[in-house]
Write an enzyme that holds these catalytic residues in place. Sequence first.
Site, PDB file in Angstrom:
ATOM      1  N   TYR A  35      38.838  -6.665  93.048  1.00 15.53           N
ATOM      2  CA  TYR A  35      39.957  -7.337  92.403  1.00 15.53           C
ATOM      3  C   TYR A  35      40.068  -8.772  92.923  1.00 15.53           C
ATOM      4  O   TYR A  35      40.760  -9.064  93.903  1.00 15.53           O
ATOM      5  CB  TYR A  35      41.266  -6.580  92.634  1.00 15.53           C
ATOM      6  N   PRO A  37      46.176   5.945  84.632  1.00 14.68           N
ATOM      7  CA  PRO A  37      46.955   7.187  84.501  1.00 14.68           C
ATOM      8  C   PRO A  37      47.756   7.298  83.219  1.00 14.68           C
ATOM      9  O   PRO A  37      48.194   8.404  82.874  1.00 14.68           O
ATOM     10  CB  PRO A  37      47.875   7.143  85.730  1.00 14.68           C
TER      11      PRO A  37
END
Length: 277
Positions: free
Chosen positions: A56, A203
Amino acid sequence: MAASTFRIGGDLTVRRLGFGAMHLPTEPGAAREASVAVARRAVELGINLIDTAHLYGGGANEELLAEALHPYPEGVLITTKVGVARSDDSGEWRLDGRPAVLREQVENALRRLRVERIELLQLHRIDPETPLADQIGTLRDLRTEGKIGRIGLSEVTVGELGEARGIVGIASVQNRYNLLDREHEPVLTACEEAGIAFLPWRPVAWGDSGANAEVAAVAAELGATPTQVALAWLLGRSPVVLPIPGTARTDHLEENLAAERLDLTPAHRDRLDGLSG
């Protein structure tokens, strides 16, 4: 209601609903200031499992979290991942699990996060060009040296998990999994049987849950959002599931946390269990 906490590795207690920091902008200016505010708000709200990675921003996300949260409040776990690196030739990201690379990335993560030990370090992906024993063995050695507390894996098969566990204890697995995408159901089952934390990334299917008529109907019946329904389903799916939804907005953060209080009835769960793909 499902248990609200889980002990990673049998001894590290975290709130099951965590926070994925991947979406936090790191460039200087107002966006970065907002990211710092979101990270701090997450901790204020009681979140103590925060997920980041070297990938990231090449460590920029790790630095952002340190800026926002260091010195870390007691009990806050920042978990990061290594094993993806920029190619010297093309500059593109690629899998790289060579021992020297893993060591360098762990050392850099320690520096960026301003810690002496990373309590949970996950291998972002298994590098098919480097023997698994070399990759896992390097993390095992780093744990022996005290630089890692617990070792996790990401995007692995049941077979790969078993092979890795033959080398060192595995505390967590981070695979893609959500209400509408259950490709890794066998891996979740293996984690449940072994008491290994399962951190589903993506998710809530990045908004797809809201486009699903059945999910939307359940949400309407409960006075909730489709995202909350998707997260509540995950929390009720297995006690080892630790969702890490990510957002760059405080209102979405608070919406996500409210999913802990959403009580899906058995009838609702039956309807949702029938969805996949």
